[in-house]
Design a protein around this motif. Sequence first.
Motif, PDB file in Angstrom:
ATOM      1  N   SER A  57      54.042 133.622 135.545  1.00 14.97           N
ATOM      2  CA  SER A  57      53.169 134.583 134.888  1.00 14.97           C
ATOM      3  C   SER A  57      51.986 133.787 134.355  1.00 14.97           C
ATOM      4  O   SER A  57      52.172 132.820 133.616  1.00 14.97           O
ATOM      5  CB  SER A  57      53.902 135.273 133.729  1.00 14.97           C
ATOM      6  OG  SER A  57      53.005 136.100 133.020  1.00 14.97           O
ATOM      7  N   SER A  58      50.780 134.169 134.759  1.00 12.80           N
ATOM      8  CA  SER A  58      49.606 133.409 134.356  1.00 12.80           C
ATOM      9  C   SER A  58      48.397 134.328 134.242  1.00 12.80           C
ATOM     10  O   SER A  58      48.208 135.205 135.073  1.00 12.80           O
ATOM     11  CB  SER A  58      49.319 132.307 135.379  1.00 12.80           C
ATOM     12  OG  SER A  58      48.267 131.469 134.973  1.00 12.80           O
ATOM     13  N   THR A 106      49.241 128.181 133.647  1.00 17.69           N
ATOM     14  CA  THR A 106      50.644 128.170 134.051  1.00 17.69           C
ATOM     15  C   THR A 106      50.746 128.119 135.566  1.00 17.69           C
ATOM     16  O   THR A 106      51.632 127.456 136.114  1.00 17.69           O
ATOM     17  CB  THR A 106      51.370 129.403 133.483  1.00 17.69           C
ATOM     18  OG1 THR A 106      50.994 129.554 132.109  1.00 17.69           O
ATOM     19  CG2 THR A 106      52.860 129.245 133.558  1.00 17.69           C
ATOM     20  N   TRP A 107      49.860 128.792 136.246  1.00 11.83           N
ATOM     21  CA  TRP A 107      49.852 128.777 137.708  1.00 11.83           C
ATOM     22  C   TRP A 107      49.598 127.361 138.223  1.00 11.83           C
ATOM     23  O   TRP A 107      50.228 126.923 139.186  1.00 11.83           O
ATOM     24  CB  TRP A 107      48.796 129.750 138.239  1.00 11.83           C
ATOM     25  CG  TRP A 107      48.789 129.821 139.736  1.00 11.83           C
ATOM     26  CD1 TRP A 107      47.873 129.279 140.588  1.00 11.83           C
ATOM     27  CD2 TRP A 107      49.760 130.461 140.569  1.00 11.83           C
ATOM     28  NE1 TRP A 107      48.207 129.544 141.884  1.00 11.83           N
ATOM     29  CE2 TRP A 107      49.362 130.281 141.902  1.00 11.83           C
ATOM     30  CE3 TRP A 107      50.930 131.178 140.307  1.00 11.83           C
ATOM     31  CZ2 TRP A 107      50.091 130.780 142.984  1.00 11.83           C
ATOM     32  CZ3 TRP A 107      51.648 131.681 141.383  1.00 11.83           C
ATOM     33  CH2 TRP A 107      51.232 131.483 142.699  1.00 11.83           C
ATOM     34  N   ARG A 122      55.767 132.002 143.606  1.00  9.13           N
ATOM     35  CA  ARG A 122      55.383 133.413 143.585  1.00  9.13           C
ATOM     36  C   ARG A 122      54.934 133.815 142.180  1.00  9.13           C
ATOM     37  O   ARG A 122      55.426 133.300 141.187  1.00  9.13           O
ATOM     38  CB  ARG A 122      56.567 134.314 143.967  1.00  9.13           C
ATOM     39  CG  ARG A 122      57.126 134.080 145.343  1.00  9.13           C
ATOM     40  CD  ARG A 122      56.179 134.569 146.432  1.00  9.13           C
ATOM     41  NE  ARG A 122      56.746 134.407 147.758  1.00  9.13           N
ATOM     42  CZ  ARG A 122      56.627 133.319 148.518  1.00  9.13           C
ATOM     43  NH1 ARG A 122      55.946 132.279 148.070  1.00  9.13           N
ATOM     44  NH2 ARG A 122      57.169 133.269 149.708  1.00  9.13           N
ATOM     45  N   ARG A 123      54.058 134.792 142.127  1.00 11.43           N
ATOM     46  CA  ARG A 123      53.650 135.367 140.849  1.00 11.43           C
ATOM     47  C   ARG A 123      54.712 136.360 140.383  1.00 11.43           C
ATOM     48  O   ARG A 123      55.372 137.011 141.199  1.00 11.43           O
ATOM     49  CB  ARG A 123      52.302 136.067 140.978  1.00 11.43           C
ATOM     50  CG  ARG A 123      51.171 135.089 141.262  1.00 11.43           C
ATOM     51  CD  ARG A 123      49.817 135.762 141.147  1.00 11.43           C
ATOM     52  NE  ARG A 123      48.765 134.810 141.459  1.00 11.43           N
ATOM     53  CZ  ARG A 123      48.242 133.947 140.592  1.00 11.43           C
ATOM     54  NH1 ARG A 123      48.677 133.925 139.347  1.00 11.43           N
ATOM     55  NH2 ARG A 123      47.285 133.121 140.959  1.00 11.43           N
ATOM     56  N   THR A 124      54.856 136.477 139.081  1.00 10.33           N
ATOM     57  CA  THR A 124      55.826 137.403 138.507  1.00 10.33           C
ATOM     58  C   THR A 124      55.609 138.814 139.044  1.00 10.33           C
ATOM     59  O   THR A 124      56.571 139.508 139.392  1.00 10.33           O
ATOM     60  CB  THR A 124      55.703 137.412 136.970  1.00 10.33           C
ATOM     61  OG1 THR A 124      55.713 136.075 136.503  1.00 10.33           O
ATOM     62  CG2 THR A 124      56.827 138.172 136.323  1.00 10.33           C
ATOM     63  N   THR A 125      54.370 139.238 139.128  1.00  8.77           N
ATOM     64  CA  THR A 125      54.068 140.588 139.584  1.00  8.77           C
ATOM     65  C   THR A 125      54.545 140.813 141.018  1.00  8.77           C
ATOM     66  O   THR A 125      54.992 141.913 141.354  1.00  8.77           O
ATOM     67  CB  THR A 125      52.563 140.881 139.463  1.00  8.77           C
ATOM     68  OG1 THR A 125      51.822 139.816 140.090  1.00  8.77           O
ATOM     69  CG2 THR A 125      52.141 140.989 138.003  1.00  8.77           C
ATOM     70  N   LEU A 128      56.953 136.870 125.116  1.00 11.53           N
ATOM     71  CA  LEU A 128      56.837 136.730 126.565  1.00 11.53           C
ATOM     72  C   LEU A 128      55.728 137.644 127.078  1.00 11.53           C
ATOM     73  O   LEU A 128      55.516 138.734 126.542  1.00 11.53           O
ATOM     74  CB  LEU A 128      58.144 137.143 127.245  1.00 11.53           C
ATOM     75  CG  LEU A 128      59.361 136.263 127.007  1.00 11.53           C
ATOM     76  CD1 LEU A 128      60.585 136.880 127.673  1.00 11.53           C
ATOM     77  CD2 LEU A 128      59.126 134.851 127.524  1.00 11.53           C
ATOM     78  N   PRO A 129      55.043 137.231 128.131  1.00  9.18           N
ATOM     79  CA  PRO A 129      54.078 138.139 128.759  1.00  9.18           C
ATOM     80  C   PRO A 129      54.806 139.399 129.258  1.00  9.18           C
ATOM     81  O   PRO A 129      55.970 139.309 129.677  1.00  9.18           O
ATOM     82  CB  PRO A 129      53.528 137.324 129.932  1.00  9.18           C
ATOM     83  CG  PRO A 129      53.890 135.913 129.646  1.00  9.18           C
ATOM     84  CD  PRO A 129      55.109 135.938 128.802  1.00  9.18           C
ATOM     85  N   PRO A 130      54.157 140.551 129.227  1.00  9.72           N
ATOM     86  CA  PRO A 130      54.825 141.796 129.623  1.00  9.72           C
ATOM     87  C   PRO A 130      55.438 141.766 131.022  1.00  9.72           C
ATOM     88  O   PRO A 130      56.532 142.290 131.227  1.00  9.72           O
ATOM     89  CB  PRO A 130      53.706 142.840 129.536  1.00  9.72           C
ATOM     90  CG  PRO A 130      52.739 142.270 128.554  1.00  9.72           C
ATOM     91  CD  PRO A 130      52.809 140.782 128.735  1.00  9.72           C
ATOM     92  N   ASP A 131      54.754 141.161 131.993  1.00 13.05           N
ATOM     93  CA  ASP A 131      55.301 141.136 133.349  1.00 13.05           C
ATOM     94  C   ASP A 131      56.608 140.351 133.410  1.00 13.05           C
ATOM     95  O   ASP A 131      57.572 140.761 134.061  1.00 13.05           O
ATOM     96  CB  ASP A 131      54.285 140.620 134.365  1.00 13.05           C
ATOM     97  CG  ASP A 131      53.739 139.238 134.054  1.00 13.05           C
ATOM     98  OD1 ASP A 131      53.805 138.791 132.886  1.00 13.05           O
ATOM     99  OD2 ASP A 131      53.212 138.588 134.982  1.00 13.05           O
TER     100      ASP A 131
END
Length: 169
Positions: free
Chosen positions: A8-9, A14-15, A31-34, A60-63
Amino acid sequence: MSALIIVSSITGNTWKVGQALNEAYPQTALRRTTDVLKCSELLDKYSRIIIGFWCDKGGLPPDLAQLVPYIRGKSLAIYATMGGNPQSERAKDWFSRQCSTIVGNDRNNLLAATFLCQGKINPVLIEQMKKMPGYQETPESVARREEAAKHPNEEDYRAATETFREFLA
């Protein structure tokens, strides 16, 4: 594939750490969280998962929060980036709480490794802070933002790579 790296970035901090891990360990998938949220079956293909995230208003980020319930029966390595000093007790306490949330008590996950590093602060957040009533910019706050803007850097990437070496062996 030996492990799935889920990130998640928002600002790219973070990416970039995830990319460094993926480059050092090409047997991983990044992979991205989304994207994982759109195809949660991807989680079934991996027993080892590295999760990367950022500090979103102390949580935590929402995703990622949305994805956490689907992470079950995994060996986990977790890293995060934050604008604050990652060596401070406050940062360590925050990170520990977030790791506990991700691992969970009832999902049969095992936490194998962790890494916390500094990252630049989202410029949107800085502008929002400046508009808050009573906000006063100080030389200390400017210095903290300038230090954060230098991260993550090559030293952080090497440290993350070394931290997860055994997990990815």
